[in-house]
Design an enzyme around this catalytic site. Structure first.
Site, PDB file in Angstrom:
ATOM      1  CG  PHE A 292      -1.962   0.995   1.269  1.00  0.00           C
ATOM      2  CD1 PHE A 292      -3.164   0.759   0.620  1.00  0.00           C
ATOM      3  CD2 PHE A 292      -1.789   2.199   1.930  1.00  0.00           C
ATOM      4  CE1 PHE A 292      -4.180   1.697   0.634  1.00  0.00           C
ATOM      5  CE2 PHE A 292      -2.801   3.149   1.950  1.00  0.00           C
ATOM      6  CZ  PHE A 292      -4.002   2.891   1.294  1.00  0.00           C
TER       7      PHE A 292
ATOM      8  CG  ASP B 164      -0.257  -2.194   7.137  1.00  0.00           C
ATOM      9  OD1 ASP B 164      -1.369  -2.460   7.627  1.00  0.00           O
ATOM     10  OD2 ASP B 164       0.016  -1.105   6.598  1.00  0.00           O
TER      11      ASP B 164
ATOM     12  CE1 TYR C 223      -9.461   3.082   6.834  1.00  0.00           C
ATOM     13  CE2 TYR C 223      -8.441   4.191   8.697  1.00  0.00           C
ATOM     14  CZ  TYR C 223      -8.387   3.751   7.393  1.00  0.00           C
ATOM     15  OH  TYR C 223      -7.273   3.975   6.644  1.00  0.00           O
ATOM     16  CE  LYS C 224      -8.030   0.171   5.187  1.00  0.00           C
ATOM     17  NZ  LYS C 224      -6.611   0.087   4.827  1.00  0.00           N
TER      18      LYS C 224
ATOM     19  NE  ARG D 181     -10.460  -2.868  -2.017  1.00  0.00           N
ATOM     20  CZ  ARG D 181      -9.786  -2.100  -1.167  1.00  0.00           C
ATOM     21  NH1 ARG D 181      -8.500  -2.283  -0.986  1.00  0.00           N
ATOM     22  NH2 ARG D 181     -10.375  -1.135  -0.521  1.00  0.00           N
TER      23      ARG D 181
HETATM   24  C1  LIG Z   1      -5.892   1.252   4.566  1.00  0.00           C
HETATM   25  C2  LIG Z   1      -4.447   1.074   4.707  1.00  0.00           C
HETATM   26  C3  LIG Z   1      -3.666   2.051   5.331  1.00  0.00           C
HETATM   27  C4  LIG Z   1      -4.305   3.333   5.762  1.00  0.00           C
HETATM   28  O1  LIG Z   1      -3.480   4.193   6.464  1.00  0.00           O
HETATM   29  P1  LIG Z   1      -4.111   5.486   7.160  1.00  0.00           P
HETATM   30  O2  LIG Z   1      -2.989   6.110   7.831  1.00  0.00           O
HETATM   31  O3  LIG Z   1      -5.199   4.991   8.037  1.00  0.00           O
HETATM   32  O4  LIG Z   1      -4.711   6.326   6.076  1.00  0.00           O
HETATM   33  C5  LIG Z   1      -2.318   1.787   5.516  1.00  0.00           C
HETATM   34  N1  LIG Z   1      -1.760   0.649   5.072  1.00  0.00           N
HETATM   35  C6  LIG Z   1      -2.497  -0.308   4.455  1.00  0.00           C
HETATM   36  C7  LIG Z   1      -1.839  -1.571   3.995  1.00  0.00           C
HETATM   37  C8  LIG Z   1      -3.852  -0.105   4.227  1.00  0.00           C
HETATM   38  O5  LIG Z   1      -4.568  -1.022   3.589  1.00  0.00           O
END
Ligand SMILES: *Cc1c(COP(=O)(O)O)cnc(C)c1O
Length: 410
Positions: free
Chosen positions: A124, A195, A220-221, A369
């Site tokens: 990501f 992560d 939040y996921k 997705r």
């Molecule tokens: C959603 C996601 C993030 C989000 O990071 P924020 O700091 O909450 O915006 C980070 N890493 C991964 C792998 C994600 O899927």
């Protein structure tokens, strides 16, 4: 497969009752719980109570009287159970991006003779941007080294301080095998940072058994904590004495209310805390986390694997020769809780589905997705979503001009 077959699976679903805990809008098929989890019914009344009674009436007394000061640690202890971390090794707060910065910087300090962070090119972007930004800040030959999944083992040279991987890939849904990968990092003398953004609450996790050094994840996921919910981080207990975080805020101090001029690090995971936590956001997050703790993880995983496999099959059946290319691994052990297809017109097709209230998301450059959230995804919805995809394609609905517009958030 017929819709009746899927209705029968819903009728026999041991997790079916969990859907009532969520306030999903009528007529919407929500296949995006991996981007923003749905709203639990208990969240609005709980947040309203915190606002009116704890903040409105209690005012500053609520830091003690309503337990605000211990709230982050309380929610963190619950998340530790979800991710299989030992008690006292998880902290809640900040965003995932900020927590990545904190752990990567701390990791580089724990391995001062090493200057390299290894990650996957397909990770990501925020993970890569933060690592790259940190390397630039330190500027002593620090480097982010990006590799393909097959190249990870070879990249673990004696100059590598941290291996940073996302457990479930946000685009493809491919899942790493946590324990052997962590072992490989350790054998190379590196620290392992996972992560868990697309894993926590979705797949069984055992950070303790894998002996992971570090982890981060989103609230939040799949934890359904609400937009911008506080994130979490994990540091293995064996590192607590040696670790030094790059941001030394007052709530990570051994005695914040002594207001000493010099920083003295708090013991244990508390040193990861920076400043005042967002109480309203924590109240919302705790509701989502409590739901995740009520649900049996083995049952969630079983339903998730069944639903992802079914959805891939349904799309193959309903949309043959329409250009959809499954990019999610077929092997259950290598799959998170989503199904993704590559298609040259992925963006417009997803917009056309969303107009039909079937909500998934588009990930550049060409991915559709579909997130599966076993706590509220019904089997029959998968049939309806695959059917709608077929109709969108056969009718050429997706070619409408209005579906070409790219909005800020895709
Ligand atoms: C959603 C996601 C993030 C989000 O990071 P924020 O700091 O909450 O915006 C980070 N890493 C991964 C792998 C994600 O899927």
């Amino acid at each position: 497969m017929s819709r009746a077959d899927l209705e029968a699976l819903d009728a026999a679903d041991p997790l079916a009752s969990f859907r009532d805990l969520f306030a999903l809008p009528e007529g919407v098929i929500y296949l995006d719980g991996n981007s923003l989890g749905a709203l639990p019914r208990a969240t609005a009344p709980r947040v309203a109570e915190v606002v009116a009674r704890e903040w409105g009436d209690g005012l500053i007394r609520s830091w003690n009287d309503a337990g605000w000061i211990d709230m982050a640690a309380r929610v963190a202890a619950k998340i530790a159970r979800i991710v299989g971390a030992a008690p006292g090794t998880v902290a809640v707060g900040d965003s995932t991006s900020v927590n990545l910065f904190k752990l990567l910087a701390a990791g580089l300090r724990l391995r001062p003779e090493r200057r390299v962070i290894v990650s996957e090119r397909a990770n990501f972007p925020t993970d890569l941007y933060v690592a790259d930004g940190l390397a630039a800040l330190l500027a002593q030959n620090h480097e982010l080294r990006l590799v393909e999944p097959e190249g990870i083992a070879d990249a673990l040279g004696s100059d590598v301080a941290v291996l940073m991987l996302t457990h479930v890939n946000y685009r493809t849904g491919a899942m790493h095998d946590m324990a052997p990968m962590t072992r490989a990092a350790h054998e190379a003398g590196a620290l392992m940072l996972w992560d868990l953004a697309h894993s926590a609450g979705a797949v069984p996790l055992d950070l303790a058994a894998a002996d992971a050094d570090f982890a981060v994840g989103c609230g939040y996921k799949f934890l359904n904590g609400g937009p911008g919910a506080p994130a979490f981080l994990h540091v293995a207990a064996r590192l607590h004495d040696a670790i030094r975080f790059p941001i030394t805020g007052w709530l990570g101090h051994a005695d914040p209310f002594a207001f000493e001029p010099a920083y003295r690090r708090a013991a244990g995971i508390a040193a990861a805390t920076i400043g005042t936590p967002s109480i309203l956001a924590l109240a919302a997050l705790e509701i989502g986390v409590d739901i995740a703790l009520q649900a049996p993880m083995a049952g969630i995983r079983e339903k998730s694997l069944r639903q992802t496999a079914l959805f891939a099959t349904l799309v193959a059946e309903q949309c043959p020769d329409m250009g959809f290319h499954l990019v999610t691994p077929a092997a259950p052990v290598s799959r998170g809780s989503q199904i993704s297809f590559a298609h040259p017109h992925a963006h417009a097709i997803m917009q056309a589905l969303i107009a039909r209230k079937i909500i998934g998301d588009f990930r550049a450059p060409d991915i559709l997705r579909f997130g599966i959230t076993p706590l509220y995804t019904r089997y029959a919805e998968l049939w309806d979503a695959a059917r709608a995809l077929r109709e969108v394609m056969l009718s050429d609905e997706w070619r409408q001009d209005r579906f070409r517009l790219r909005r800020k958030v895709t």
